[in-house]
Scaffold this active site. Structure first.
Site: not given
Ligand SMILES: Cc1cc2nc3c(=O)[nH]c(=O)nc-3n(C[C@H](O)[C@H](O)[C@H](O)COP(=O)(O)OP(=O)(O)OC[C@H]3O[C@@H](n4cnc5c(N)ncnc54)[C@H](O)[C@@H]3O)c2cc1C
Length: 412
Positions: A90, A153, A266
């Site tokens: 994400h 969120d 918020e």
């Molecule tokens: C609809 C939506 C709402 C959101 N709301 C919020 C919010 O309210 N607050 C907020 O803070 N963020 C929010 N986000 C952003 C979100 O927290 C970040 O985009 C987060 O990185 C996504 O997590 P993911 O598991 O999809 O990670 P990915 O997108 O898969 O990875 C994100 C990063 O972390 C690294 N990574 C992943 N897993 C690991 C691991 N186990 N160890 C080390 N590195 C790792 C990846 O290499 C990459 O650099 C939101 C995103 C979306 C799409």
């Protein structure tokens, strides 16, 4: 035509060679999990941002830290080969992708580690870096009546994915971001070592991995602080025409003592018109109540401001006690008379509120649109200028999605 046929023959040759490579590498790594050539399943070369797409050499689905360690060690010995952990993809800018490298799909480890502990007299949960926060929430609440203290969120994000960034939401003013609510990590380092770290044990690695954008190692386990979970939430939205009044109330609420404020604060900006996505209809929590623009003053500008609040309570609390507590908290706020909307929802339902927005967006096909999102921390001294230039001018017609704005405390 000839060139086209040539390509096909060439590709099928290449595919069988790559299949051989996959089994060779799989056998040499001795993985318990699985490995996929390129991005056959199509998940590793796209993300929520939808702005970038690059293909990995292999997509690896590890069974746990041992598999990840083997993959990282193999990559570390190969010049120019990169590795990216992928949580739930994400990200916005392709952060979880590896061009011609190894992508490690952390979701395959999501079930590992789940274990309740008591650390220094306080409850904690050990969870996999590949677990989704929504699963952590449901399990903690249903099995133990406990829940993590600080959230994002939206919860279809992995523990490792948000801990690699920060994890910020309406509880961060009280507990800090998610990265401040973790007492220990297990990390696979860039050399492939499986290392446990905390504030006192390997602290450089601990503070590097937290908010480290995946560049200091791969988080395979996190120990997350818990607190008793409430049963219910009074979810409230109040509307302001003036930015200064909105920020004054928001800043007041986040600086009060715990029992003199809400459990979540918020806010967001919306358009002063009847546009269904960007305007008045986006505010009401209860679909039976309509936003009544007659309450707006003549002086209201192109955008309005909504403070979003939540008050936790238990099923055993008397409704009159909850009403009184909420009335006491909203009494001093300067929102516009008549522009308050509130509903009572379960605690889990409240935390999963963006899941419903996701389901709607998927149903009408906009979830897969590009998301060039931006998050900024703006200092208090600049926020009025920011409102004047960005909200009131640049995005006064909306952006077709949320424009959140809420205060945080630097001390947290
Ligand atoms: C609809 C939506 C709402 C959101 N709301 C919020 C919010 O309210 N607050 C907020 O803070 N963020 C929010 N986000 C952003 C979100 O927290 C970040 O985009 C987060 O990185 C996504 O997590 P993911 O598991 O999809 O990670 P990915 O997108 O898969 O990875 C994100 C990063 O972390 C690294 N990574 C992943 N897993 C690991 C691991 N186990 N160890 C080390 N590195 C790792 C990846 O290499 C990459 O650099 C939101 C995103 C979306 C799409």
């Amino acid at each position: 035509m000839i060139a086209c046929l040539g390509r096909i023959v060439h590709d099928s040759d290449a595919e069988s060679k790559l299949d051989d490579d996959v089994s060779t590498i799989f056998n040499s790594l001795n993985l318990q999990g699985s490995i996929e050539n390129g991005d056959v399943s199509g998940i590793a070369s796209k993300d929520f941002g939808g702005l970038y797409s690059v293909k990995p050499l292999y997509l690896i689905r590890p069974s746990g830290a041992e598999d990840i360690s083997r993959v990282v060690k193999a990559a570390a010995g190969t010049p120019h080969l990169t590795v990216a952990a992928r949580g739930n993809g994400h990200s916005i800018n392709g952060q979880a992708m590896a061009d011609g490298g190894y992508v490690i799909d952390m979701r395959s480890t999501g079930e590992n580690h789940f274990k309740l502990l008591t650390v220094n007299g306080s409850p904690c949960i050990d969870v996999s870096g590949g677990a989704l926060w929504e699963d952590v929430l449901r399990r903690c609440v249903s099995r133990f009546g406990l829940a993590p203290r600080s959230w994002t969120d939206y919860l279809s994000l992995t523990v490792g994915g948000t801990l690699s960034n920060a994890g910020v939401s309406g509880q961060a003013f009280r507990y800090g971001p998610q990265t401040s609510n973790v007492t220990e990590l297990e990390v696979v380092t860039g050399k492939g070592d499986i290392t446990v770290c905390s504030e006192t044990q390997n602290p450089e690695l601990f503070f590097g991995a937290l908010g480290g954008l995946g560049q200091f190692g791969i988080i395979t386990r996190a120990r997350v602080k818990l607190q008793p979970a409430p049963d219910m939430v009074r979810w409230i939205r109040v509307v302001y025409a003036e930015f200064e009044e909105f920020t004054r109330d928001a800043e007041f609420l986040v600086s009060q003592k715990e029992d003199e404020s809400f459990d979540y604060v918020e806010g967001f900006v919306f358009c002063n018109n009847d546009d269904p996505v960007n305007g008045w209809p986006s505010v009401q929590l209860n679909p039976d109540q309509e936003f009544n623009p007659a309450h707006l003053p003549q002086t209201a500008g192109p955008v309005l401001y909504c403070l979003e609040l939540a008050f936790h309570y238990r099923n055993s609390d008397q409704p009159s006690t909850v009403d009184m507590a909420v009335s006491r908290l909203v009494r001093g706020l300067g929102f516009m008379d008549g522009l308050i909307s509130q509903v009572d929802v379960s605690y889990v339902g409240f935390l999963l509120r963006v899941k419903r927005a996701e389901q709607d967006a998927k149903a009408n096909g906009v979830w897969d649109n590009p998301h060039p999102w931006l998050n900024l921390f703006v200092s208090k001294s600049d926020i009025v200028d920011f409102d004047r230039t960005v909200f009131k001018k640049m995005v006064k017609n909306g952006i077709g999605g949320p424009m959140l704005i809420y205060p945080l405390l630097r001390s947290k």
